[in-house]
Design a protein around this motif. Sequence first.
Motif, short mmCIF file in Angstrom:
data_model
loop_
_atom_site.label_atom_id
_atom_site.label_comp_id
_atom_site.label_asym_id
_atom_site.label_seq_id
_atom_site.Cartn_x
_atom_site.Cartn_y
_atom_site.Cartn_z
N VAL A 102 -1.19 -6.74 -8.39
CA VAL A 102 -2.61 -6.72 -8.03
C VAL A 102 -2.96 -5.42 -7.32
N ALA A 103 -2.11 -5.00 -6.39
CA ALA A 103 -2.37 -3.74 -5.68
C ALA A 103 -2.34 -2.56 -6.65
N GLY A 104 -1.49 -2.64 -7.68
CA GLY A 104 -1.41 -1.57 -8.67
C GLY A 104 -2.70 -1.40 -9.45
N LEU A 105 -3.42 -2.50 -9.66
CA LEU A 105 -4.70 -2.42 -10.34
C LEU A 105 -5.67 -1.58 -9.53
N GLY A 106 -5.71 -1.83 -8.23
CA GLY A 106 -6.57 -1.02 -7.37
C GLY A 106 -6.13 0.43 -7.32
N MET B 190 0.83 -1.21 0.00
CA MET B 190 0.00 0.00 0.00
C MET B 190 0.86 1.26 0.00
N ALA B 191 1.97 1.23 0.73
CA ALA B 191 2.85 2.40 0.78
C ALA B 191 3.47 2.67 -0.59
N VAL B 192 3.96 1.62 -1.22
CA VAL B 192 4.60 1.79 -2.54
C VAL B 192 3.58 2.26 -3.57
N VAL B 193 2.41 1.63 -3.60
CA VAL B 193 1.37 2.02 -4.57
C VAL B 193 0.93 3.46 -4.33
N SER B 194 0.79 3.86 -3.06
CA SER B 194 0.37 5.22 -2.75
C SER B 194 1.38 6.25 -3.25
N VAL B 195 2.66 5.96 -3.07
CA VAL B 195 3.69 6.91 -3.51
C VAL B 195 3.72 7.00 -5.03
N ILE B 196 3.64 5.85 -5.71
CA ILE B 196 3.66 5.86 -7.17
C ILE B 196 2.42 6.56 -7.72
N ALA B 197 1.27 6.32 -7.09
CA ALA B 197 0.05 7.01 -7.52
C ALA B 197 0.16 8.51 -7.29
N ALA B 198 0.84 8.89 -6.20
CA ALA B 198 0.98 10.31 -5.90
C ALA B 198 1.85 11.03 -6.92
N VAL B 199 2.78 10.30 -7.55
CA VAL B 199 3.64 10.92 -8.57
C VAL B 199 2.79 11.45 -9.73
N THR B 200 1.68 10.77 -10.02
CA THR B 200 0.81 11.20 -11.11
C THR B 200 -0.42 11.93 -10.61
N CYS C 173 -7.98 8.82 -17.30
CA CYS C 173 -7.67 7.59 -18.03
C CYS C 173 -6.16 7.44 -18.23
N VAL C 174 -5.54 8.52 -18.67
CA VAL C 174 -4.09 8.49 -18.88
C VAL C 174 -3.37 8.21 -17.57
N ARG C 175 -3.81 8.84 -16.51
CA ARG C 175 -3.17 8.66 -15.20
C ARG C 175 -3.30 7.21 -14.73
N ALA C 176 -4.47 6.60 -14.90
CA ALA C 176 -4.67 5.21 -14.46
C ALA C 176 -3.71 4.29 -15.20
N GLY C 177 -3.56 4.50 -16.51
CA GLY C 177 -2.64 3.67 -17.27
C GLY C 177 -1.20 3.86 -16.83
N LEU C 178 -0.81 5.09 -16.53
CA LEU C 178 0.56 5.36 -16.08
C LEU C 178 0.84 4.69 -14.74
N ILE C 179 -0.11 4.78 -13.83
CA ILE C 179 0.09 4.18 -12.50
C ILE C 179 0.37 2.69 -12.63
N PHE C 180 -0.48 1.99 -13.38
CA PHE C 180 -0.29 0.54 -13.48
C PHE C 180 1.01 0.21 -14.22
N ALA C 181 1.34 0.98 -15.26
CA ALA C 181 2.56 0.71 -16.02
C ALA C 181 3.80 0.89 -15.14
N VAL C 182 3.84 1.96 -14.36
CA VAL C 182 5.00 2.20 -13.49
C VAL C 182 5.13 1.12 -12.43
N ILE C 183 4.00 0.74 -11.82
CA ILE C 183 4.04 -0.30 -10.79
C ILE C 183 4.48 -1.63 -11.39
#
Length: 497
Positions: A117-121, A48-58, A85-95
Amino acid sequence: MSLRHGVLRGAVSLGSARIAMSLLNAGSIIILARILSPDDFGIVAIAMAVVSVIAAVTEASLHQSLVQCDAPTQEHINTVWTMSCVRAGLIFAVIALAAWPLSLVYGDERLVAVFLVAGLGGAFMEFYNPLLTMATREMRFGPFALFQIGQKAAGLGLAIGLAFPLGNFWGIIIGNALGAVFASLASYLIIPYRPAFTLSRVREIWSFSGWMSLHQLCETINWRFDQLAIGFAVSKAELGYYSVADSVAVIPTRELSFPLRNALFPGLAQISGQPAKLRKAFLEAQSGVALVTAPAAVGLALLANPAVDLLLGSRWAAIVPPLQLLAITYAFDTFVTVVRPLGMAMGATRFLFLRQLAALFVRIPLILGGLALGGLLGAAAGRALSSLVNCLISFMLARQLVSVGVWEQVRAHGVTLTSLLAMSAAMIVSQAVFPSALADQPLLQILVLTPVGALTYAGTALMLWRVAGRPAGPIREMLNLGARASDFAVFWKPRRT
């Protein structure tokens, strides 16, 4: 509709949603803590911490830009949706790209699949219908409240349902991911919306969102840095203890302050061009939020031992000391909650970013130093101290935005601070006076000490308000609201025939 009534109605709507979410969250922690191990929670905390930080980048606060915009059109709405839409794709790609290297860093190959799996959420967390945000602009908060409850209920319900058969961290990881996907898709049913791809208004959206994206990144790192750092230094089980302590500590303040903060943003935006009115509204709102939310955090810190024993069980007793410190940390945060909606309403997003950046430079060395000197408890203490420093930074920012002095802001919290001291003294004395009766009886301790603290706090606040001449402000508003609720109840009381 007046600003006051609009904000109040929004706070009630979103507050009801957050209370429901708080109950769901608390219930899920109680259940999951009895099914899963601290090691499982440690894995979840890292993910959750890693996904939150990567999501925060975008993160770009795309939806909030619709509220701040003077006259949003359909093109603005569609641009926000397209950028989401673009942001969602970037988040999953980076993760997906970072999953394997990060699993090596944390020394656990299971994290590769967990991150995916967490990156999908994470990709779907902000991919919801932008018309929900447009409704809040019009001070209609019901649709957004419904979405929030649905998102939380879906995630937690699936997590619990999957935890029983799976018996490990996958229950939480898969449940949260599916819950985010289902809730985001369902948001398009709450308010019908037919999206269209366009980036025609991207420059206008980005003029607000650019600095907010940097602000959100710093805020997320501020929030998650301790868990990311602890994950390197201690075992997964120890991180699990700390993560559960943090999850419990945040419940009272977050669930009470978030609806107020979200309701205040569109309200303050409406008067952003009226400096005197904005200054008065800010002071009243800032003192009011702390008055309502701070006692819940301090009360949790004082009742941490019996609460953990009763709700989570004796095997989680190790979380009590960090839980107490983290609860105090969140209590400090309640005193400056309104600074963010104020800055957003004024379009001063660059200043919000600089505030978070300054807080980050304070928090990182304090947490690392505390972790090195005192382990988990030291890290929690460092985080509490950094939140206290952040209060001063936020007071100084508010002075810059609305010309209200630091000492004036502290004085506005005088009733809250005095009442908190009285409440704490009453509860500590009560624990000392009746040690034998309360020993080994966590439920009895909670049932006795909670009303003692609540009555002392409310009584002290009311007394100070009357001594001050019953001034206008949050206490008068709450009393008026209570009187209106009482009149409503009497009006609807069935008549005897």
